[in-house]
Motif scaffolding. Structure first.
Motif, PDB file in Angstrom:
ATOM      1  N   ARG A   2       0.772  -1.171   0.063  1.00 17.53           N
ATOM      2  CA  ARG A   2       0.018  -0.084   0.257  1.00 17.53           C
ATOM      3  C   ARG A   2       0.929   1.236   0.032  1.00 17.53           C
ATOM      4  O   ARG A   2       0.558   2.037  -0.694  1.00 17.53           O
ATOM      5  CB  ARG A   2      -0.891  -0.182   1.149  1.00 17.53           C
ATOM      6  CG  ARG A   2      -1.990   1.020   1.096  1.00 17.53           C
ATOM      7  CD  ARG A   2      -3.002   0.881   2.240  1.00 17.53           C
ATOM      8  NE  ARG A   2      -2.700   0.289   3.417  1.00 17.53           N
ATOM      9  CZ  ARG A   2      -2.714  -1.020   3.964  1.00 17.53           C
ATOM     10  NH1 ARG A   2      -3.727  -1.662   3.415  1.00 17.53           N
ATOM     11  NH2 ARG A   2      -2.159  -1.298   5.048  1.00 17.53           N
ATOM     12  N   GLU A   3       2.011   1.118   0.816  1.00 17.78           N
ATOM     13  CA  GLU A   3       2.982   2.393   0.806  1.00 17.78           C
ATOM     14  C   GLU A   3       3.495   2.506  -0.514  1.00 17.78           C
ATOM     15  O   GLU A   3       3.713   3.790  -0.967  1.00 17.78           O
ATOM     16  CB  GLU A   3       3.753   2.253   1.991  1.00 17.78           C
ATOM     17  CG  GLU A   3       4.633   3.345   2.266  1.00 17.78           C
ATOM     18  CD  GLU A   3       5.736   3.036   3.298  1.00 17.78           C
ATOM     19  OE1 GLU A   3       6.885   3.802   3.250  1.00 17.78           O
ATOM     20  OE2 GLU A   3       5.717   2.178   4.322  1.00 17.78           O
ATOM     21  N   MET A   4       4.103   1.361  -1.060  1.00 20.79           N
ATOM     22  CA  MET A   4       4.882   1.478  -2.186  1.00 20.79           C
ATOM     23  C   MET A   4       4.042   2.155  -3.388  1.00 20.79           C
ATOM     24  O   MET A   4       4.365   3.073  -4.113  1.00 20.79           O
ATOM     25  CB  MET A   4       5.043  -0.033  -2.544  1.00 20.79           C
ATOM     26  CG  MET A   4       6.255  -0.621  -1.897  1.00 20.79           C
ATOM     27  SD  MET A   4       6.829  -2.124  -2.598  1.00 20.79           S
ATOM     28  CE  MET A   4       8.491  -2.339  -2.080  1.00 20.79           C
ATOM     29  N   LYS A   5       2.715   1.662  -3.391  1.00 20.91           N
ATOM     30  CA  LYS A   5       1.843   2.076  -4.300  1.00 20.91           C
ATOM     31  C   LYS A   5       1.609   3.620  -4.409  1.00 20.91           C
ATOM     32  O   LYS A   5       1.420   4.452  -5.187  1.00 20.91           O
ATOM     33  CB  LYS A   5       0.345   1.527  -4.252  1.00 20.91           C
ATOM     34  CG  LYS A   5       0.330   0.373  -5.112  1.00 20.91           C
ATOM     35  CD  LYS A   5      -0.942  -0.311  -4.824  1.00 20.91           C
ATOM     36  CE  LYS A   5      -1.018  -1.659  -5.581  1.00 20.91           C
ATOM     37  NZ  LYS A   5      -2.478  -2.380  -5.450  1.00 20.91           N
ATOM     38  N   SER A   6       1.585   4.358  -3.044  1.00 19.36           N
ATOM     39  CA  SER A   6       1.631   5.617  -2.871  1.00 19.36           C
ATOM     40  C   SER A   6       2.504   6.497  -3.367  1.00 19.36           C
ATOM     41  O   SER A   6       2.435   7.693  -3.801  1.00 19.36           O
ATOM     42  CB  SER A   6       1.136   6.020  -1.193  1.00 19.36           C
ATOM     43  OG  SER A   6       2.543   5.958  -0.613  1.00 19.36           O
ATOM     44  N   TYR A   7       3.861   5.806  -3.680  1.00 17.56           N
ATOM     45  CA  TYR A   7       4.851   6.670  -4.244  1.00 17.56           C
ATOM     46  C   TYR A   7       5.045   5.792  -5.614  1.00 17.56           C
ATOM     47  O   TYR A   7       6.234   6.167  -6.190  1.00 17.56           O
ATOM     48  CB  TYR A   7       5.923   7.165  -3.524  1.00 17.56           C
ATOM     49  CG  TYR A   7       6.600   5.842  -2.716  1.00 17.56           C
ATOM     50  CD1 TYR A   7       7.487   5.265  -3.273  1.00 17.56           C
ATOM     51  CD2 TYR A   7       6.163   5.824  -1.435  1.00 17.56           C
ATOM     52  CE1 TYR A   7       8.221   4.353  -2.786  1.00 17.56           C
ATOM     53  CE2 TYR A   7       6.846   4.612  -0.766  1.00 17.56           C
ATOM     54  CZ  TYR A   7       7.819   3.797  -1.194  1.00 17.56           C
ATOM     55  OH  TYR A   7       8.574   2.923  -0.575  1.00 17.56           O
ATOM     56  N   ASN A   8       3.948   5.184  -6.374  1.00 14.24           N
ATOM     57  CA  ASN A   8       4.205   4.602  -7.625  1.00 14.24           C
ATOM     58  C   ASN A   8       5.633   3.759  -7.799  1.00 14.24           C
ATOM     59  O   ASN A   8       5.836   3.374  -8.713  1.00 14.24           O
ATOM     60  CB  ASN A   8       4.344   5.718  -8.747  1.00 14.24           C
ATOM     61  CG  ASN A   8       3.268   6.577  -8.866  1.00 14.24           C
ATOM     62  OD1 ASN A   8       1.835   6.151  -8.703  1.00 14.24           O
ATOM     63  ND2 ASN A   8       3.369   7.910  -8.906  1.00 14.24           N
ATOM     64  N   ASN A   9       5.598   2.847  -6.743  1.00  8.46           N
ATOM     65  CA  ASN A   9       6.694   1.987  -6.734  1.00  8.46           C
ATOM     66  C   ASN A   9       5.944   0.499  -6.981  1.00  8.46           C
ATOM     67  O   ASN A   9       5.079   0.467  -5.873  1.00  8.46           O
ATOM     68  CB  ASN A   9       7.258   2.025  -5.471  1.00  8.46           C
ATOM     69  CG  ASN A   9       8.270   0.757  -5.506  1.00  8.46           C
ATOM     70  OD1 ASN A   9       8.765   0.206  -6.369  1.00  8.46           O
ATOM     71  ND2 ASN A   9       9.314   0.500  -4.383  1.00  8.46           N
ATOM     72  N   THR A  10       6.132   0.010  -7.955  1.00 13.07           N
ATOM     73  CA  THR A  10       5.191  -1.360  -8.297  1.00 13.07           C
ATOM     74  C   THR A  10       6.086  -2.494  -8.111  1.00 13.07           C
ATOM     75  O   THR A  10       6.001  -3.426  -8.701  1.00 13.07           O
ATOM     76  CB  THR A  10       4.491  -1.280  -9.681  1.00 13.07           C
ATOM     77  OG1 THR A  10       5.868  -1.056 -10.452  1.00 13.07           O
ATOM     78  CG2 THR A  10       3.883  -0.231  -9.889  1.00 13.07           C
ATOM     79  N   GLN A  11       7.214  -2.466  -7.255  1.00 14.69           N
ATOM     80  CA  GLN A  11       8.232  -3.634  -7.189  1.00 14.69           C
ATOM     81  C   GLN A  11       7.267  -4.732  -6.591  1.00 14.69           C
ATOM     82  O   GLN A  11       7.617  -5.960  -7.091  1.00 14.69           O
ATOM     83  CB  GLN A  11       9.320  -3.083  -6.200  1.00 14.69           C
ATOM     84  CG  GLN A  11      10.256  -4.470  -5.992  1.00 14.69           C
ATOM     85  CD  GLN A  11      11.468  -3.988  -5.306  1.00 14.69           C
ATOM     86  OE1 GLN A  11      11.825  -3.102  -5.006  1.00 14.69           O
ATOM     87  NE2 GLN A  11      12.099  -4.792  -4.682  1.00 14.69           N
ATOM     88  N   TRP A  12       6.619  -4.416  -5.608  1.00  8.15           N
ATOM     89  CA  TRP A  12       5.645  -5.571  -4.806  1.00  8.15           C
ATOM     90  C   TRP A  12       4.201  -5.218  -5.330  1.00  8.15           C
ATOM     91  O   TRP A  12       3.809  -4.056  -5.309  1.00  8.15           O
ATOM     92  CB  TRP A  12       5.939  -5.636  -3.383  1.00  8.15           C
ATOM     93  CG  TRP A  12       7.152  -6.314  -3.081  1.00  8.15           C
ATOM     94  CD1 TRP A  12       8.172  -6.945  -3.774  1.00  8.15           C
ATOM     95  CD2 TRP A  12       7.650  -6.635  -1.699  1.00  8.15           C
ATOM     96  NE1 TRP A  12       9.204  -7.316  -3.034  1.00  8.15           N
ATOM     97  CE2 TRP A  12       9.017  -6.982  -1.662  1.00  8.15           C
ATOM     98  CE3 TRP A  12       7.313  -5.963  -0.536  1.00  8.15           C
ATOM     99  CZ2 TRP A  12       9.819  -7.504  -0.873  1.00  8.15           C
ATOM    100  CZ3 TRP A  12       8.046  -6.413   0.588  1.00  8.15           C
ATOM    101  CH2 TRP A  12       9.424  -6.935   0.517  1.00  8.15           C
ATOM    102  N   ASP A  13       3.583  -6.349  -5.482  1.00  3.65           N
ATOM    103  CA  ASP A  13       1.920  -6.004  -5.566  1.00  3.65           C
ATOM    104  C   ASP A  13       1.347  -7.376  -5.068  1.00  3.65           C
ATOM    105  O   ASP A  13       1.571  -8.120  -4.471  1.00  3.65           O
ATOM    106  CB  ASP A  13       1.923  -5.899  -7.133  1.00  3.65           C
ATOM    107  CG  ASP A  13       2.316  -6.958  -8.087  1.00  3.65           C
ATOM    108  OD1 ASP A  13       2.510  -8.207  -7.720  1.00  3.65           O
ATOM    109  OD2 ASP A  13       2.735  -6.641  -9.308  1.00  3.65           O
TER     110      ASP A  13
END
Length: 176
Positions: free
Chosen positions: A22-33
């Motif tokens: 959720r945090e990664m998505k907030s800064y457009n990091n799609t490493q994990w999904d």
């Protein structure tokens, strides 16, 4: 205290993963999904004895997988050494324990585990836009070696390595 993970830890690990995604998505990091990493990845790590958790007062502060498994994409990288390496995978810090040195503690443990196994070389990688992990690896003395295409992601992954010098090993012995 850092210890080997147990199957009972999976629920908490997956809660940390969900929050991290959720945090990664907030800064457009799609490493994990939602497709990776999954509980099955961590269960396999536990069965292989390669997943470790940092626990304090029965709360998992973070975790890391450390093993000898190198993605095939590593074969094309011009690493600093041809020595046998241990590889740091799937590392995350519980958001409740950020900025408390947990990430550094997990990397220090990775280094100590490697030395205990007669290995003085670490490798790892992270998504090029994962600023937090890139910063952590550099802060801990990893050298950015090259970048690679990985997991079908749109941006490259950065590959890092670290030679654990004999001097560091001797300093650690003197501190104990």
């Amino acid at each position: 205290m850092i210890r080997k993970a147990k199957k009972i830890d999976i629920t908490k690990i997956m809660e940390i993963i969900t929050a991290t995604i959720r945090e990664m998505k907030s800064y457009n990091n799609t490493q994990w999904d939602e497709t990776y990493p999954q509980a099955v990845n961590f269960l396999k790590d536990i069965e292989e004895g390669s997943l470790y958790v940092d626990e304090l007062d029965n709360e998992i502060r973070g975790f890391v997988c450390i093993n000898y498994i190198e993605p095939t994409e590593y074969n094309c990288i011009n690493w600093q050494s041809l020595e046998k390496a241990m590889v740091v995978h799937r590392m995350a810090v519980n958001s409740n324990f950020r900025n408390q040195g947990v990430g550094i503690s997990l990397l220090k443990f990775s280094e100590e585990l490697a030395l205990k196994n007669g290995v003085s070389y670490l490798k790892t990688d992270t998504y090029s836009i994962n600023d937090k992990m890139n910063s952590l690896f550099k802060k801990f003395g990893f050298k950015l070696v090259e970048e690679m295409e990985f997991l079908g992601k749109e941006k490259p992954f950065y590959c890092y390595d670290k030679i654990i010098s004999k001097k560091l090993r001797d300093e650690d012995k003197n501190e104990k």
